[in-house]
Design a protein around this motif. Sequence first.
Motif, PDB file in Angstrom:
ATOM      1  N   GLU A 153      -1.104   5.779 -10.140  1.00  0.00           N
ATOM      2  CA  GLU A 153      -2.105   6.540 -10.246  1.00  0.00           C
ATOM      3  C   GLU A 153      -3.212   5.585  -9.660  1.00  0.00           C
ATOM      4  OE1 GLU A 153      -2.600   9.711 -10.574  1.00  0.00           O
ATOM      5  OE2 GLU A 153      -0.381  10.070 -10.690  1.00  0.00           O
ATOM      6  N   ASP A 154      -3.266   4.363  -9.982  1.00  0.00           N
ATOM      7  CA  ASP A 154      -4.372   3.461  -9.541  1.00  0.00           C
ATOM      8  C   ASP A 154      -3.819   2.069  -9.206  1.00  0.00           C
ATOM      9  OD1 ASP A 154      -3.866   1.775 -12.142  1.00  0.00           O
ATOM     10  OD2 ASP A 154      -5.236   3.099 -13.150  1.00  0.00           O
ATOM     11  N   GLU A 155      -4.512   1.149  -8.828  1.00  0.00           N
ATOM     12  CA  GLU A 155      -3.886  -0.024  -8.066  1.00  0.00           C
ATOM     13  C   GLU A 155      -2.981  -0.874  -9.158  1.00  0.00           C
ATOM     14  OE1 GLU A 155      -5.132  -4.231  -5.893  1.00  0.00           O
ATOM     15  OE2 GLU A 155      -6.735  -2.719  -6.336  1.00  0.00           O
ATOM     16  N   LEU A 156      -3.609  -1.001 -10.552  1.00  0.00           N
ATOM     17  CA  LEU A 156      -2.634  -1.788 -11.373  1.00  0.00           C
ATOM     18  C   LEU A 156      -1.570  -1.128 -11.681  1.00  0.00           C
ATOM     19  CD1 LEU A 156      -2.751  -4.224 -13.336  1.00  0.00           C
ATOM     20  CD2 LEU A 156      -4.082  -2.646 -15.079  1.00  0.00           C
ATOM     21  N   GLU A 157      -1.558   0.217 -11.843  1.00  0.00           N
ATOM     22  CA  GLU A 157      -0.192   0.909 -12.128  1.00  0.00           C
ATOM     23  C   GLU A 157       0.912   0.740 -10.956  1.00  0.00           C
ATOM     24  OE1 GLU A 157       1.146   5.531 -12.751  1.00  0.00           O
ATOM     25  OE2 GLU A 157      -0.613   4.783 -14.010  1.00  0.00           O
ATOM     26  N   ASP A 158       0.245   0.587  -9.907  1.00  0.00           N
ATOM     27  CA  ASP A 158       0.997   0.818  -8.508  1.00  0.00           C
ATOM     28  C   ASP A 158       1.787  -0.645  -8.443  1.00  0.00           C
ATOM     29  OD1 ASP A 158       1.517   1.845  -5.752  1.00  0.00           O
ATOM     30  OD2 ASP A 158       1.079  -0.143  -5.316  1.00  0.00           O
ATOM     31  N   LEU A 159       0.808  -1.611  -8.644  1.00  0.00           N
ATOM     32  CA  LEU A 159       1.256  -3.259  -8.896  1.00  0.00           C
ATOM     33  C   LEU A 159       2.544  -3.414  -9.741  1.00  0.00           C
ATOM     34  CD1 LEU A 159      -1.734  -5.105  -7.975  1.00  0.00           C
ATOM     35  CD2 LEU A 159       0.086  -4.623  -6.438  1.00  0.00           C
ATOM     36  N   SER A 160       2.172  -2.787 -10.945  1.00  0.00           N
ATOM     37  CA  SER A 160       3.154  -3.018 -12.100  1.00  0.00           C
ATOM     38  C   SER A 160       4.452  -2.137 -11.740  1.00  0.00           C
ATOM     39  CB  SER A 160       2.634  -2.529 -13.241  1.00  0.00           C
ATOM     40  OG  SER A 160       1.441  -3.183 -13.679  1.00  0.00           O
ATOM     41  N   GLU A 161       4.346  -1.211 -11.117  1.00  0.00           N
ATOM     42  CA  GLU A 161       5.649  -0.574 -10.784  1.00  0.00           C
ATOM     43  C   GLU A 161       6.327  -1.290  -9.927  1.00  0.00           C
ATOM     44  OE1 GLU A 161       8.914   2.274 -10.827  1.00  0.00           O
ATOM     45  OE2 GLU A 161       7.019   1.922 -12.192  1.00  0.00           O
ATOM     46  N   ARG A 162       5.731  -1.774  -8.780  1.00  0.00           N
ATOM     47  CA  ARG A 162       6.348  -2.821  -7.790  1.00  0.00           C
ATOM     48  C   ARG A 162       6.957  -3.857  -8.548  1.00  0.00           C
ATOM     49  NH1 ARG A 162       4.246  -1.525  -2.516  1.00  0.00           N
ATOM     50  NH2 ARG A 162       2.579   0.012  -2.921  1.00  0.00           N
ATOM     51  N   VAL A 163       6.542  -4.483  -9.374  1.00  0.00           N
ATOM     52  CA  VAL A 163       7.013  -5.618 -10.238  1.00  0.00           C
ATOM     53  C   VAL A 163       8.452  -5.190 -11.086  1.00  0.00           C
ATOM     54  CG1 VAL A 163       6.961  -7.334 -11.926  1.00  0.00           C
ATOM     55  CG2 VAL A 163       5.143  -7.016 -10.105  1.00  0.00           C
ATOM     56  N   ALA A 164       8.191  -4.057 -11.574  1.00  0.00           N
ATOM     57  CA  ALA A 164       9.249  -3.660 -12.324  1.00  0.00           C
ATOM     58  C   ALA A 164      10.187  -3.234 -11.557  1.00  0.00           C
ATOM     59  CB  ALA A 164       8.765  -2.223 -13.015  1.00  0.00           C
ATOM     60  N   HIS A 168       0.622  -1.298   0.024  1.00  0.00           N
ATOM     61  CA  HIS A 168       0.117  -0.118   0.063  1.00  0.00           C
ATOM     62  C   HIS A 168       0.834   1.300  -0.085  1.00  0.00           C
ATOM     63  CE1 HIS A 168      -3.533  -2.648   0.655  1.00  0.00           C
ATOM     64  NE2 HIS A 168      -2.671  -3.570   1.248  1.00  0.00           N
ATOM     65  N   GLY A 169       0.442   2.358   0.298  1.00  0.00           N
ATOM     66  CA  GLY A 169       1.123   3.583   0.362  1.00  0.00           C
ATOM     67  C   GLY A 169       0.428   4.734  -0.233  1.00  0.00           C
ATOM     68  N   GLY A 170       0.618   5.981  -0.038  1.00  0.00           N
ATOM     69  CA  GLY A 170      -0.236   7.262  -0.413  1.00  0.00           C
ATOM     70  C   GLY A 170      -1.445   7.240  -0.223  1.00  0.00           C
ATOM     71  N   TYR A 171      -2.383   7.348  -1.222  1.00  0.00           N
ATOM     72  CA  TYR A 171      -3.692   7.386  -1.268  1.00  0.00           C
ATOM     73  C   TYR A 171      -4.266   5.905  -0.694  1.00  0.00           C
ATOM     74  CZ  TYR A 171      -3.401   4.989  -5.614  1.00  0.00           C
ATOM     75  OH  TYR A 171      -3.023   3.963  -6.574  1.00  0.00           O
ATOM     76  N   VAL A 204      19.725  -4.405  -0.207  1.00  0.00           N
ATOM     77  CA  VAL A 204      18.183  -4.593  -0.110  1.00  0.00           C
ATOM     78  C   VAL A 204      17.873  -3.501  -1.066  1.00  0.00           C
ATOM     79  CG1 VAL A 204      16.392  -3.776   1.482  1.00  0.00           C
ATOM     80  CG2 VAL A 204      18.322  -5.200   2.273  1.00  0.00           C
ATOM     81  N   VAL A 205      16.679  -3.753  -1.826  1.00  0.00           N
ATOM     82  CA  VAL A 205      16.116  -2.767  -2.467  1.00  0.00           C
ATOM     83  C   VAL A 205      14.657  -2.431  -2.132  1.00  0.00           C
ATOM     84  CG1 VAL A 205      15.352  -2.216  -5.017  1.00  0.00           C
ATOM     85  CG2 VAL A 205      17.671  -3.164  -4.643  1.00  0.00           C
ATOM     86  N   TYR A 206      14.188  -1.411  -1.863  1.00  0.00           N
ATOM     87  CA  TYR A 206      12.797  -0.996  -1.477  1.00  0.00           C
ATOM     88  C   TYR A 206      12.134  -0.512  -2.626  1.00  0.00           C
ATOM     89  CZ  TYR A 206      14.965  -0.847   3.158  1.00  0.00           C
ATOM     90  OH  TYR A 206      15.798  -1.143   4.324  1.00  0.00           O
ATOM     91  N   THR A 207      10.762  -1.127  -2.597  1.00  0.00           N
ATOM     92  CA  THR A 207       9.649  -0.380  -3.636  1.00  0.00           C
ATOM     93  C   THR A 207       9.316   0.825  -3.066  1.00  0.00           C
ATOM     94  OG1 THR A 207       7.885  -1.439  -2.744  1.00  0.00           O
ATOM     95  CG2 THR A 207       8.896  -2.743  -4.516  1.00  0.00           C
ATOM     96  N   ARG A 208       9.215   0.896  -1.754  1.00  0.00           N
ATOM     97  CA  ARG A 208       9.142   2.420  -1.169  1.00  0.00           C
ATOM     98  C   ARG A 208       9.648   2.494   0.266  1.00  0.00           C
ATOM     99  NH1 ARG A 208       4.472   3.352   2.339  1.00  0.00           N
ATOM    100  NH2 ARG A 208       3.450   1.420   3.024  1.00  0.00           N
ATOM    101  N   LYS A 209      10.112   3.791   0.411  1.00  0.00           N
ATOM    102  CA  LYS A 209      10.931   3.916   1.588  1.00  0.00           C
ATOM    103  C   LYS A 209      10.158   5.239   2.365  1.00  0.00           C
ATOM    104  CE  LYS A 209      15.357   3.537   2.225  1.00  0.00           C
ATOM    105  NZ  LYS A 209      16.681   3.759   2.123  1.00  0.00           N
ATOM    106  N   ASP A 221       5.838   7.400   2.636  1.00  0.00           N
ATOM    107  CA  ASP A 221       4.460   6.883   2.309  1.00  0.00           C
ATOM    108  C   ASP A 221       3.897   7.558   0.839  1.00  0.00           C
ATOM    109  OD1 ASP A 221       1.581   6.602   2.602  1.00  0.00           O
ATOM    110  OD2 ASP A 221       1.222   8.366   4.025  1.00  0.00           O
ATOM    111  N   ILE A 222       4.242   6.711   0.014  1.00  0.00           N
ATOM    112  CA  ILE A 222       4.007   7.173  -1.198  1.00  0.00           C
ATOM    113  C   ILE A 222       3.226   5.912  -2.202  1.00  0.00           C
ATOM    114  CG2 ILE A 222       5.641   8.975  -1.671  1.00  0.00           C
ATOM    115  CD1 ILE A 222       7.347   6.531  -3.233  1.00  0.00           C
ATOM    116  N   ALA A 223       2.123   6.520  -3.017  1.00  0.00           N
ATOM    117  CA  ALA A 223       1.914   5.364  -4.025  1.00  0.00           C
ATOM    118  C   ALA A 223       2.807   5.278  -5.150  1.00  0.00           C
ATOM    119  CB  ALA A 223       0.310   5.736  -4.541  1.00  0.00           C
ATOM    120  N   LEU A 224       2.895   4.362  -5.896  1.00  0.00           N
ATOM    121  CA  LEU A 224       3.713   3.965  -6.964  1.00  0.00           C
ATOM    122  C   LEU A 224       3.084   4.166  -8.462  1.00  0.00           C
ATOM    123  CD1 LEU A 224       5.957   1.217  -5.512  1.00  0.00           C
ATOM    124  CD2 LEU A 224       6.415   3.583  -5.468  1.00  0.00           C
TER     125      LEU A 224
END
Length: 188
Positions: A113-124, A65-68, A101-106, A108-111
């Motif tokens: 604009e929406d859930e699909l884009e956020d999840l895709s960015e985490r995978v990337a 999670h994170g951000g919004y 260690v690599v973090y997807t976020r360090k 409180d941010i979203a990655l």
Amino acid sequence: KKRKRKLRPEAVVILILGSLLIFLLSAMGFSLLFTGELPEIPGVELFSNPPSKEEKAVVVIDPGHGGYDDGGVVDGVSEKDVTLAIGLQLGSMLEDKGYQVVYTRKEDIALGEDELEDLSERVAIAEQAKGDVMISLHTNKADGYYEERIYGFEVYENEQSEVSKQLAQQVVTKLDALQFSQNRGVKD
């Protein structure tokens, strides 16, 4: 008169799927806190021996999670804040043990604009880092009817990966030994 909101079956599936991840981290964190060692994985060198300075194993930590997107919220505490705090602490412990260690976020941010884009960015992020292991952290919450019926920990594995299977089983075994909550087992 206020009616209790019942969750749809698909919402329950989403709740169940997410609960593994925080417990994956929790087991590793408990192991580190109490013994100073990560769980051993028979036949897998990733966690049983710290990496050499020349070739550090890469662990991607994904605080959910994170951000919004608050995730679950209980008594004003958001899942996004819990997963971030645990993720940062685990990352620090792993770095002290010699892992990259690599973090997807360090923060409180979203990655996305929406859930699909956020999840895709985490995978990337995980793919770009060429992570040896990715730990995605989640806690879950159920309301109403499901609140008393669905609880416990579960760990998800990638059935295509022997390392994932062994790590998932090791984490479930360690968590079960704590007798903290109901063991819901390893899921694919």
